[in-house]
Design an enzyme around this catalytic site. Structure first.
Site, short mmCIF file in Angstrom:
data_model
loop_
_atom_site.label_atom_id
_atom_site.label_comp_id
_atom_site.label_asym_id
_atom_site.label_seq_id
_atom_site.Cartn_x
_atom_site.Cartn_y
_atom_site.Cartn_z
N VAL A 6 1.51 5.39 -7.37
CA VAL A 6 1.04 4.02 -7.15
C VAL A 6 1.60 3.09 -8.22
CG1 VAL A 6 -1.03 2.55 -7.05
CG2 VAL A 6 -1.04 4.80 -5.94
N CYS A 46 -8.03 4.53 -0.03
CA CYS A 46 -6.91 4.20 0.87
C CYS A 46 -7.27 4.24 2.35
CB CYS A 46 -5.73 5.11 0.58
SG CYS A 46 -6.20 6.84 0.45
N HIS A 83 -0.79 7.44 5.87
CA HIS A 83 -1.97 8.04 6.51
C HIS A 83 -2.06 7.59 7.97
CE1 HIS A 83 -3.28 9.39 2.70
NE2 HIS A 83 -4.37 8.66 2.52
N GLN A 131 0.02 4.69 2.60
CA GLN A 131 -1.08 4.96 1.67
C GLN A 131 -0.82 4.39 0.29
OE1 GLN A 131 -0.99 7.44 -1.04
NE2 GLN A 131 -3.09 6.91 -1.59
#
Ligand code: A2P
Length: 350
Positions: A16, A130, A243, A316
């Site tokens: 991230v 998320c 996702h 995600q």
């Protein structure tokens, strides 16, 4: 002259963290000074931001002096360890971990849903889980037209949710299996290549794992509706970074799929992806690297007159984490909820 801000990324070397760097540059966030922080393991490494090589520093007591915004993505225990120092230093912490999400005085924000909550912060703002972010962006526009009575979700979650090393592990396991060798799990609890498993977050006494309960509790907080009935089954699948979610929605009255399509085709952060003839719908490979949540397969639930089914995929790392955090930082600036930055501080400039 437009104001600019002193920003620190805590967890800059992670999946991230590196996406945060890219998004801050891409979205031209007004940065006066950027500080990259990680564990002592990474001290001395460098990362590139807008063509500049920046050092990664080990997080330390003085790291947050002269910082306005901390984008934290280094896990819950690191967030908990540093939050009070960040707030005491006068910075606003946008925290990607679950450490403070359900605290009453911490706003939990999906900018497409509850942007006004940004004005209530007392130093910490939480970035939701998320799966919750992706689902909220897709279903909130429908909830505004006819309130959702009950939501049932099944998730298909990528390795990225477990961090950069888990993504590497899936690649290594895939190479190992194709070479006829065993797939050895180190970060993830079980082999993920050519496999899937129910989400391995800690199990609650009611049989739901924490990831599933995050979808329940966080969505209620974001929507401001404590009575929203939600149930979820979360599953880790061998996908790298997007996702997918199958969502069943029950309303108090029928909700036509065409009306849902009309609403979602105009909803912020949503892209409708449906080609029924070609049987083409959202897929993780198409969602990867995209800002929008891809939504499709919108259909009437044949088991319930007031039911609607939909399918979504979202990146995600991006909307599920880094993009949402940067959007919160943008809200802070737009709504004037940060103190203005002082002139650029000593050290490297960007
Ligand atoms: P490091 O690379 O030095 O371990 P991911 O979620 O992709 O696994 O990334 C986690 C991020 O959080 C990395 O940048 C990692 O830094 C950072 N991190 C992990 N533990 C700590 C810690 N105790 N203090 C500061 N940063 C940490």
């Amino acid at each position: 002259m437009p104001q600019s801000y002193r920003v620190a990324i805590l967890g800059a070397t992670g999946a991230v963290g590196t996406e945060l760097l890219e998004l801050l540059a891409q979205r031209r966030f007004p940065i006066a000074h950027l500080k990259l922080l990680a564990s002592p393991r990474s001290a001395g490494q460098t990362l590139t931001f807008q063509g500049e090589t920046l050092p990664v520093e080990a997080v330390s007591d003085r790291a947050f002096d002269d910082i306005d915004i901390v984008l934290a993505s280094a896990g819950g225990s690191t967030s908990k360890a540093w939050a009070s120092k960040i707030v005491a230093a006068g910075a606003v912490m946008i925290d990607n971990s679950s450490a403070f999400r359900m605290d009453a005085d911490v706003p939990l924000i999906v900018p497409e849903v509850n942007p006004e909550a940004v004005t209530t912060h007392q130093g910490i703002i939480a970035n939701p889980n998320c799966t919750t972010i992706l689902m909220s962006v897709a279903v909130y526009p429908l909830h505004q037209v006819h309130p959702i009575q009950r939501l049932i979700a099944a998730t298909y979650q990528s390795a990225s949710g477990a961090g950069a090393r888990a993504m590497e592990e899936v690649k290594e396991q895939t190479r190992a299996i194709l070479a006829g060798k065993p797939a050895i799990p180190e970060i993830l609890p079980y082999p993920l290549a050519f496999n899937l498993f129910p989400h391995n977050s800690p199990m609650n006494s009611n049989g739901y794992c924490e990831e599933e309960l995050k979808m329940v509790n966080e969505t209620r907080k974001i929507f401001g509706d404590d009575r929203l009935r939600i149930s979820a089954t979360c599953v880790r699948v061998p996908v790298l970074r997007a996702h997918s979610e199958a969502i069943n929605l029950e309303f108090s009255q029928p909700f036509s799929p065409d009306l849902a399509r009309d609403i979602l085709s105009q909803a912020p952060g949503v892209k409708l992806v449906e080609d029924w003839q070609a049987n083409y719908f959202p897929m993780p490979i198409d969602a990867t690297g995209q800002d929008d949540v891809l939504v499709g397969r919108i259909r009437q639930d044949i088991s319930h007159p007031c039911g609607l089914e939909l399918w979504l995929c979202g990146d995600q790392i991006r909307k599920g984490a880094a993009l949402n955090a940067v959007q919160i930082a943008e809200l802070l600036v737009a709504k004037n909820c940060l103190k203005p930055a002082a002139p650029a501080v000593a050290g490297y400039q960007v």
